[in-house]
Design an enzyme around this catalytic site. Structure first.
Site, PDB file in Angstrom:
ATOM      1  CG  ASN A  72      -2.311   0.532   0.886  1.00 50.84           C
ATOM      2  OD1 ASN A  72      -2.423   1.604   0.295  1.00 50.84           O
ATOM      3  ND2 ASN A  72      -3.347  -0.184   1.285  1.00 50.84           N
ATOM      4  CG  HIS A  95      22.458   1.339  13.128  1.00 49.86           C
ATOM      5  ND1 HIS A  95      23.454   1.762  12.287  1.00 49.86           N
ATOM      6  CD2 HIS A  95      21.298   1.798  12.604  1.00 49.86           C
ATOM      7  CE1 HIS A  95      22.926   2.456  11.297  1.00 49.86           C
ATOM      8  NE2 HIS A  95      21.622   2.491  11.466  1.00 49.86           N
ATOM      9  CB  ALA A 120      -3.652  -0.892  12.473  1.00 57.68           C
ATOM     10  CE  LYS A 169       3.842  -8.976  25.461  1.00 57.05           C
ATOM     11  NZ  LYS A 169       3.532  -8.821  26.903  1.00 57.05           N
TER      12      LYS A 169
END
Length: 236
Positions: free
Chosen positions: A131, A161, A208, A228
Site C-alpha cells: 500500500n 545498528h 494496525a 504478541k
C-alpha cells in the site's frame, strides 16, 4: 456491454485471474480509468520495461514512478508501480518479483541506502499488494510470500545498528544484517513495523500499529508494541 463488465474483462486479462466488479461505472468513470491506465501502460512499456533484467507481460508505471538499477530486477506479469513509488534495486543478489505486484503511491523499496552498505536480496511472490507510503529496507535479505497484503505505512527492516561499544559512536559500529520472512496469505495492518530477523508464519494477521520483534507462528493474530499473539485463526 455494461461498463463494469468491460473493466472486469480488462482486469481479468491483466491479472490472469477472475476479477468481479459490482459497482455500476458510468461511461465518464470508465473513460477516466482507461485514460489513467493507458498512460501508465505507455510509461511502463517505454520507460521502465526496457531497463529491467527480465519482465513478463504488461507493466504499468504511474506518474513519477522511478526504478534505479533495473538490471537487478526480474518481474512477472502485471507489475503496477503507482504514482511516485520507487525501487532502488542495487544489491548483491537482486530483486525478484512475481505476478500481479502493486507498489502503492510513494512506497519505497530500497536495497541500498549508502554505498558502503549494499543490500543483499529481495524476493516477492505472486499477488502481493504493498500500500501507499510503505518502506522496505533491503539491507539483509527479505522474503515475502504469495497473496500478501500491506496496509499503508508499513515498514520492514533487515538490519540493526551495532551499539555495544560505548567508546565508538553508534553510526561507526557497523550493522548486523539478517533475514526477514513473511509467509503466504498474510495481512499486515497500517503503520506496522516488522523488525530485522523476524519470521511471520503463513496466514497471519498483524493488527494496525504493531511492532513485530519476534517470530509469529502460522495463523496467528497479533498486535501491540511489542507485538504478541492475541489468538490463533485455527481456533475460530
Amino acid at each position: 456491454m455494461k461498463t463494469h463488465t468491460i473493466i472486469e474483462k480488462l482486469f481479468t486479462k491483466v491479472k490472469k485471474e477472475k476479477v468481479v466488479i459490482s459497482y455500476p461505472f458510468s461511461l465518464k468513470e470508465l473513460l477516466t480509468i482507461l485514460n489513467e491506465k493507458g498512460w501508465a501502460l505507455i510509461r511502463g512499456l517505454l520507460f521502465v520495461k526496457p531497463f529491467l533484467k527480465k519482465n513478463k507481460g504488461l507493466l504499468f508505471a504511474g506518474k513519477g514512478a522511478k526504478i534505479q538499477f533495473g538490471h537487478k530486477i526480474k518481474t512477472g506479469s502485471g507489475l503496477n508501480l503507482m504514482a511516485h513509488s520507487s525501487i532502488n534495486a542495487l544489491s548483491y543478489e537482486g530483486v525478484e518479483i512475481g505476478n500481479n505486484f502493486t507498489l502503492g503511491k510513494y512506497a519505497i523499496i530500497e536495497c541500498t541506502g549508502v554505498l558502503r552498505n549494499v543490500g543483499n536480496s529481495l524476493k516477492i511472490g505472486n499477488n502481493v499488494g504493498i500500500n501507499h507510503y510503505c518502506f522496505i529496507g533491503v539491507r539483509g535479505d527479505i522474503v515475502i510470500g504469495d497473496n500478501v497484503i500491506f496496509g499503508p505505512r508499513v515498514n520492514i527492516f533487515s538490519e540493526n545498528h551495532n551499539y555495544k561499544d560505548l567508546d565508538i559512536p553508534i553510526k561507526n559500529q557497523g550493522v548486523t544484517k539478517d533475514k526477514t520472512v513473511i509467509g503466504n496469505d498474510v495481512w499486515i495492518g497500517a503503520n506496522t513495523s516488522i523488525m530485522s530477523g523476524v519470521t511471520i508464519g503463513k496466514g497471519c494477521i498483524i493488527a494496525a500499529g504493531a511492532v513485530v520483534t519476534k517470530d509469529l507462528p502460522d495463523y496467528s493474530i497479533a498486535g501491540g508494541v511489542p507485538a504478541k499473539v492475541i489468538k490463533s485463526r485455527k481456533t475460530n
